[in-house]
Design a protein around this motif. Structure first.
Motif, PDB file in Angstrom:
ATOM      1  N   ARG A 210       3.052  12.650  -8.063  1.00  0.00           N
ATOM      2  CA  ARG A 210       3.523  13.526  -7.443  1.00  0.00           C
ATOM      3  C   ARG A 210       4.038  14.734  -7.966  1.00  0.00           C
ATOM      4  O   ARG A 210       4.685  14.839  -9.183  1.00  0.00           O
ATOM      5  CB  ARG A 210       4.625  12.868  -6.401  1.00  0.00           C
ATOM      6  CG  ARG A 210       4.166  11.617  -5.644  1.00  0.00           C
ATOM      7  CD  ARG A 210       4.896  11.241  -4.223  1.00  0.00           C
ATOM      8  NE  ARG A 210       4.822   9.931  -3.771  1.00  0.00           N
ATOM      9  CZ  ARG A 210       3.721   9.578  -3.206  1.00  0.00           C
ATOM     10  NH1 ARG A 210       2.792  10.455  -2.866  1.00  0.00           N
ATOM     11  NH2 ARG A 210       3.605   8.318  -2.671  1.00  0.00           N
TER      12      ARG A 210
ATOM     13  N   TRP B  52       9.468   4.078 -10.808  1.00  0.00           N
ATOM     14  CA  TRP B  52       8.725   4.022  -9.791  1.00  0.00           C
ATOM     15  C   TRP B  52       8.239   2.437  -9.657  1.00  0.00           C
ATOM     16  O   TRP B  52       8.306   1.800  -8.592  1.00  0.00           O
ATOM     17  CB  TRP B  52       7.459   5.024  -9.715  1.00  0.00           C
ATOM     18  CG  TRP B  52       6.504   4.543  -8.536  1.00  0.00           C
ATOM     19  CD1 TRP B  52       6.710   4.612  -7.298  1.00  0.00           C
ATOM     20  CD2 TRP B  52       5.097   3.868  -8.961  1.00  0.00           C
ATOM     21  NE1 TRP B  52       5.460   3.963  -6.601  1.00  0.00           N
ATOM     22  CE2 TRP B  52       4.610   3.519  -7.612  1.00  0.00           C
ATOM     23  CE3 TRP B  52       4.520   3.427  -9.984  1.00  0.00           C
ATOM     24  CZ2 TRP B  52       3.640   2.931  -7.252  1.00  0.00           C
ATOM     25  CZ3 TRP B  52       3.339   2.798  -9.939  1.00  0.00           C
ATOM     26  CH2 TRP B  52       2.673   2.746  -8.732  1.00  0.00           C
TER      27      TRP B  52
ATOM     28  N   ARG C  87      -0.180   3.985  -5.024  1.00  0.00           N
ATOM     29  CA  ARG C  87       1.038   4.622  -4.431  1.00  0.00           C
ATOM     30  C   ARG C  87       0.657   4.547  -2.715  1.00  0.00           C
ATOM     31  O   ARG C  87       1.372   5.490  -2.115  1.00  0.00           O
ATOM     32  CB  ARG C  87       1.355   5.930  -4.678  1.00  0.00           C
ATOM     33  CG  ARG C  87       1.897   5.745  -6.071  1.00  0.00           C
ATOM     34  CD  ARG C  87       2.616   7.092  -6.640  1.00  0.00           C
ATOM     35  NE  ARG C  87       3.906   6.883  -6.124  1.00  0.00           N
ATOM     36  CZ  ARG C  87       5.084   7.494  -6.689  1.00  0.00           C
ATOM     37  NH1 ARG C  87       5.055   8.180  -7.785  1.00  0.00           N
ATOM     38  NH2 ARG C  87       6.036   7.591  -6.220  1.00  0.00           N
TER      39      ARG C  87
ATOM     40  N   ARG D 120       8.999   0.252  -6.615  1.00  0.00           N
ATOM     41  CA  ARG D 120       7.755  -0.136  -5.797  1.00  0.00           C
ATOM     42  C   ARG D 120       7.558  -1.567  -5.385  1.00  0.00           C
ATOM     43  O   ARG D 120       7.416  -2.167  -4.448  1.00  0.00           O
ATOM     44  CB  ARG D 120       6.306   0.321  -6.464  1.00  0.00           C
ATOM     45  CG  ARG D 120       5.255  -0.218  -5.774  1.00  0.00           C
ATOM     46  CD  ARG D 120       4.824   0.797  -4.807  1.00  0.00           C
ATOM     47  NE  ARG D 120       3.627   0.390  -3.818  1.00  0.00           N
ATOM     48  CZ  ARG D 120       3.142   0.931  -2.818  1.00  0.00           C
ATOM     49  NH1 ARG D 120       3.392   2.148  -2.611  1.00  0.00           N
ATOM     50  NH2 ARG D 120       2.002   0.231  -2.203  1.00  0.00           N
TER      51      ARG D 120
ATOM     52  N   ARG E 204      -3.216   7.385 -10.430  1.00  0.00           N
ATOM     53  CA  ARG E 204      -1.753   7.387 -10.642  1.00  0.00           C
ATOM     54  C   ARG E 204      -0.995   6.268 -10.867  1.00  0.00           C
ATOM     55  O   ARG E 204      -1.625   5.132 -10.629  1.00  0.00           O
ATOM     56  CB  ARG E 204      -1.016   7.960  -9.199  1.00  0.00           C
ATOM     57  CG  ARG E 204      -1.398   9.145  -8.616  1.00  0.00           C
ATOM     58  CD  ARG E 204      -0.823   9.533  -7.259  1.00  0.00           C
ATOM     59  NE  ARG E 204      -1.293   8.717  -6.285  1.00  0.00           N
ATOM     60  CZ  ARG E 204      -0.954   8.623  -4.841  1.00  0.00           C
ATOM     61  NH1 ARG E 204       0.003   9.394  -4.704  1.00  0.00           N
ATOM     62  NH2 ARG E 204      -1.353   7.730  -4.059  1.00  0.00           N
TER      63      ARG E 204
ATOM     64  N   ASN F 170      -1.217  16.001   0.548  1.00  0.00           N
ATOM     65  CA  ASN F 170      -0.438  15.005  -0.529  1.00  0.00           C
ATOM     66  C   ASN F 170      -0.475  16.096  -1.750  1.00  0.00           C
ATOM     67  O   ASN F 170      -1.448  16.229  -2.609  1.00  0.00           O
ATOM     68  CB  ASN F 170      -1.025  13.923  -0.715  1.00  0.00           C
ATOM     69  CG  ASN F 170      -0.362  12.713  -1.214  1.00  0.00           C
ATOM     70  OD1 ASN F 170       0.532  13.166  -1.875  1.00  0.00           O
ATOM     71  ND2 ASN F 170      -0.770  11.330  -1.014  1.00  0.00           N
TER      72      ASN F 170
ATOM     73  N   CYS G 115       0.782   3.906   1.248  1.00  0.00           N
ATOM     74  CA  CYS G 115       1.830   3.377   1.969  1.00  0.00           C
ATOM     75  C   CYS G 115       2.183   2.019   2.090  1.00  0.00           C
ATOM     76  O   CYS G 115       1.427   1.341   2.693  1.00  0.00           O
ATOM     77  CB  CYS G 115       1.547   4.113   3.385  1.00  0.00           C
ATOM     78  SG  CYS G 115       3.117   4.028   4.478  1.00  0.00           S
TER      79      CYS G 115
HETATM   80  C1  HEM Z   1       1.934   6.027  11.016  1.00  0.00           C
HETATM   81  C2  HEM Z   1       2.925   5.844   9.968  1.00  0.00           C
HETATM   82  C3  HEM Z   1       2.769   6.197   8.461  1.00  0.00           C
HETATM   83  C4  HEM Z   1       2.139   6.978   7.850  1.00  0.00           C
HETATM   84  C5  HEM Z   1       0.735   7.979   8.787  1.00  0.00           C
HETATM   85  C6  HEM Z   1       2.464   6.958   6.591  1.00  0.00           C
HETATM   86  C7  HEM Z   1       1.693   7.783   5.591  1.00  0.00           C
HETATM   87  C8  HEM Z   1       2.226   7.701   4.202  1.00  0.00           C
HETATM   88  C9  HEM Z   1       1.456   8.218   3.013  1.00  0.00           C
HETATM   89  C10 HEM Z   1       0.272   9.449   3.486  1.00  0.00           C
HETATM   90  C11 HEM Z   1       2.180   8.042   1.884  1.00  0.00           C
HETATM   91  C12 HEM Z   1       1.763   8.497   0.415  1.00  0.00           C
HETATM   92  C13 HEM Z   1       0.586   7.602  -0.067  1.00  0.00           C
HETATM   93  C14 HEM Z   1      -0.051   8.037  -1.327  1.00  0.00           C
HETATM   94  O1  HEM Z   1       0.449   9.056  -1.963  1.00  0.00           O
HETATM   95  O2  HEM Z   1      -1.289   7.655  -1.776  1.00  0.00           O
HETATM   96  C15 HEM Z   1       2.924   7.065   2.223  1.00  0.00           C
HETATM   97  C16 HEM Z   1       4.059   6.658   1.307  1.00  0.00           C
HETATM   98  C17 HEM Z   1       5.025   5.751   1.722  1.00  0.00           C
HETATM   99  N1  HEM Z   1       5.480   5.110   3.026  1.00  0.00           N
HETATM  100 FE1  HEM Z   1       4.539   5.489   4.530  1.00  0.00          FE
HETATM  101  N2  HEM Z   1       3.450   6.172   6.385  1.00  0.00           N
HETATM  102  C18 HEM Z   1       3.912   5.527   7.670  1.00  0.00           C
HETATM  103  C19 HEM Z   1       4.833   4.700   7.811  1.00  0.00           C
HETATM  104  C20 HEM Z   1       5.742   4.212   7.137  1.00  0.00           C
HETATM  105  C21 HEM Z   1       6.778   3.160   7.362  1.00  0.00           C
HETATM  106  C22 HEM Z   1       6.971   2.669   8.612  1.00  0.00           C
HETATM  107  C23 HEM Z   1       7.318   2.910   6.045  1.00  0.00           C
HETATM  108  C24 HEM Z   1       8.396   1.946   5.753  1.00  0.00           C
HETATM  109  C25 HEM Z   1       9.416   1.659   6.674  1.00  0.00           C
HETATM  110  C26 HEM Z   1       6.735   3.864   5.145  1.00  0.00           C
HETATM  111  C27 HEM Z   1       7.146   3.810   3.766  1.00  0.00           C
HETATM  112  C28 HEM Z   1       6.387   4.560   2.972  1.00  0.00           C
HETATM  113  C29 HEM Z   1       6.888   4.570   1.463  1.00  0.00           C
HETATM  114  C30 HEM Z   1       8.154   3.884   0.825  1.00  0.00           C
HETATM  115  C31 HEM Z   1       6.086   5.444   0.866  1.00  0.00           C
HETATM  116  C32 HEM Z   1       6.065   5.614  -0.872  1.00  0.00           C
HETATM  117  C33 HEM Z   1       5.232   4.606  -1.388  1.00  0.00           C
HETATM  118  C34 HEM Z   1       5.080   5.000  -3.141  1.00  0.00           C
HETATM  119  O3  HEM Z   1       5.282   6.178  -3.508  1.00  0.00           O
HETATM  120  O4  HEM Z   1       4.955   4.454  -3.917  1.00  0.00           O
HETATM  121  N3  HEM Z   1       5.903   4.464   5.590  1.00  0.00           N
HETATM  122  N4  HEM Z   1       3.016   6.943   3.742  1.00  0.00           N
END
Ligand code: HEM
Length: 474
Positions: free
Chosen positions: A80, A104, A419, A108, A74, A349, A421
């Motif tokens: 997505r 993005w 991408r 990002r 990606r 996903n 997290c």
């Molecule tokens: C146990 C807690 C969490 C889990 C399991 C989780 C899991 C994920 C997953 C699976 C994705 C998609 C990743 C991908 O497409 O490769 C993601 C994206 C994201 N997460 Fe988390 N997350 C968690 C907590 C958080 C927290 C605390 C924040 C911020 C305060 C956060 C912010 C984001 C953001 C902004 C994205 C989008 C990133 C992008 O598209 O570039 N996440 N998360």
């Protein structure tokens, strides 16, 4: 992935569950258990198969290596789901989670900066203080013996943490009846989940009660967040020194806007990403903590071991007192990993091909929706020994080699590639600090042990019916 077409089968030759004409597999799917159904089909049809949801064919993949490759490819070969971007755009907050391409990349950079480890260190005192508020909040339950819906309750904590991180204000959901903004945020995920899985965009022609409530909620959320943005701008104008040492996401992006590097970050970007952080940081972490608490109840021997680890590290304190301590809790970290292996809150996903691509011997055309079953590899015996057993020890370096295989590539709770997290470190800090505080201070039991705790998918995957009772540690 190569672009060789010859000898490859087409999507029409792909196996998959038999559906009905026109609607395909729609009636076979219960949205709350969609991930379970897809995992079961993967056991039947193999690592690649197709389903039909209304007019659209969706390719489903459960092979660890292929999923890793897709997530890494990606934003070029994969993106997505387009529908996610459109739906969130219609809701007015196309931030880093849903945007693509240059949009993005720009977003990002700023979001990752605000969540990097330097900022996380600065943020630690607030994290510790909020954990102490949570302890006092749970002490009240211990006194009254009240039954608590654990997911909703831990969400109060993650809301308070995330609002402080996003815009520097403690909305103090833990000590109040919950601010209005929280009740409104609660309306977003259920509608989002329905719209993403809808066979056609019904909401453009007819709005159910929940859609109308969401419209109202989004207006209020925008007003509230814009208020925080205006306050922050004023505070930074009065105290220009904040530009050099921002302490939250809002300060960080407003400071960046004044530099050449961040000038492209628009005011709409700020709103969209504050809301994205609030949504991405709350249910995810809260549901993971709730699943971990569920396992603490289910496995008293591991509860005792986690407790002994915390006692040895922090006694006579009641909660961890600094960030460094969190790296000295190897068993609790292993416990968290094992929780996320079995109960990943993001078991699917949703992706889409940008160009035609080979996937496991099939030629998949451009613009095909591809669902990565990201939890499936983590619960498959080819990747983890005795995969159904909750065994935190498998994550400890001291484990005996007879527990192989242990394929960490198949463990994708936070995704992977460009991408992945960006909130991972914050989330892990929250999970470990809350588990440490819980083990040190409380005993926990299910309110009604006869009720089965089930998995429910509502954009994130949560434990349904997880009602618990706290008591002071015996
Ligand atoms: C146990 C807690 C969490 C889990 C399991 C989780 C899991 C994920 C997953 C699976 C994705 C998609 C990743 C991908 O497409 O490769 C993601 C994206 C994201 N997460 Fe988390 N997350 C968690 C907590 C958080 C927290 C605390 C924040 C911020 C305060 C956060 C912010 C984001 C953001 C902004 C994205 C989008 C990133 C992008 O598209 O570039 N996440 N998360």
């Amino acid at each position: 992935m190569s672009a060789v077409v010859s000898n490859l089968k087409s999507v029409s030759e792909m196996k998959g569950p038999q559906g009905l004409p026109i609607i395909g597999n729609l009636l076979q799917v219960d949205i709350e258990k969609f991930h379970l159904q897809l995992e079961q089909w993967s056991n039947e049809y193999g690592p690649i198969y197709k389903i039909k949801m209304g007019p659209r064919e969706i390719v489903c993949i459960s092979d660890a290596e292929t999923i890793n490759q897709m997530l890494r490819d990606r934003p070029t070969t994969f993106r997505r789901r387009r529908s996610l971007e459109t739906i969130i755009d219609e809701m007015g907050f196309n931030g880093v989670f849903s945007s693509e391409g240059d949009d993005w990349k720009r977003q990002r950079k700023q979001v990752a900066l605000a969540l990097n480890s330097a900022h996380l260190h600065q943020f630690t005192p607030k994290l510790l203080a909020t954990t102490e508020t949570l302890r006092k909040h749970w002490l009240q339950y211990a006194e009254t013996g009240e039954s608590v819906d654990l997911c909703r309750d831990v969400m109060r904590y993650t809301v308070d943490v995330t609002t402080q991180l996003a815009f520097g204000v403690n909305v103090n959901t833990l000590e109040t009846d919950g601010p209005i903004i929280q009740q409104q945020l609660d309306k977003v995920f259920p509608v989002l989940a329905r719209r993403i899985n809808a066979p056609f965009p019904y909401w453009r022609y007819f709005r159910f009660k929940r859609d109308r409530e969401l419209d109202k909620a989004l207006i209020n959320i925008r007003e509230t967040i814009n208020g925080f943005i205006a306050d922050c701008r004023q505070r930074m104008a009065d105290n220009p020194e904040i530009h050099a040492a921002p302490t939250n996401f809002l300060e960080s992006v407003i400071a960046a806007q004044a530099t050449e590097d961040g000038a492209e970050f628009t005011n709409d970007d700020i709103y969209a990403n504050v809301l994205t952080l609030l949504l991405a940081g709350e249910d995810t972490t809260a549901n993971t903590i709730a699943w971990a608490a569920h396992y603490l109840i289910q496995y008293p021997e591991y509860f005792a071991r986690a407790r002994a680890e915390v006692d040895a590290l922090i006694a006579p304190e009641v909660s961890p007192t600094d960030y460094q301590q969190l790296s000295k809790l190897p068993f609790i970290e292993a416990f968290a990993n094992e929780t996320m292996r079995l109960k990943s809150i993001a078991p699917l996903n949703g992706l889409e091909t940008n160009e035609a691509v080979e996937l496991l011997g099939y030629w998949v055309p451009a613009n095909t929706p591809v669902l990565a079953l990201t939890r499936h590899p983590a619960i498959d015996k080819s990747n983890f020994g005795e995969p159904a057993r909750f065994n935190p020890e498998r994550w400890l370096k001291t484990q005996s080699p007879n527990q192989c295989p242990h394929n960490t590539q198949a463990f994708l709770p936070f995704g992977t590639g460009p991408r992945f997290c960006p909130g991972r470190n914050l989330a892990l800090a929250e999970i470990k600090i809350v588990l440490a505080m819980l083990c040190r201070n409380f005993d926990l039991r299910l309110t009604n042990p006869d009720i089965k705790i089930e998995e429910k998918l509502s954009f994130t995957m949560l434990p349904k019916h997880l009602d618990v009772k706290f008591s002071r540690r015996a």
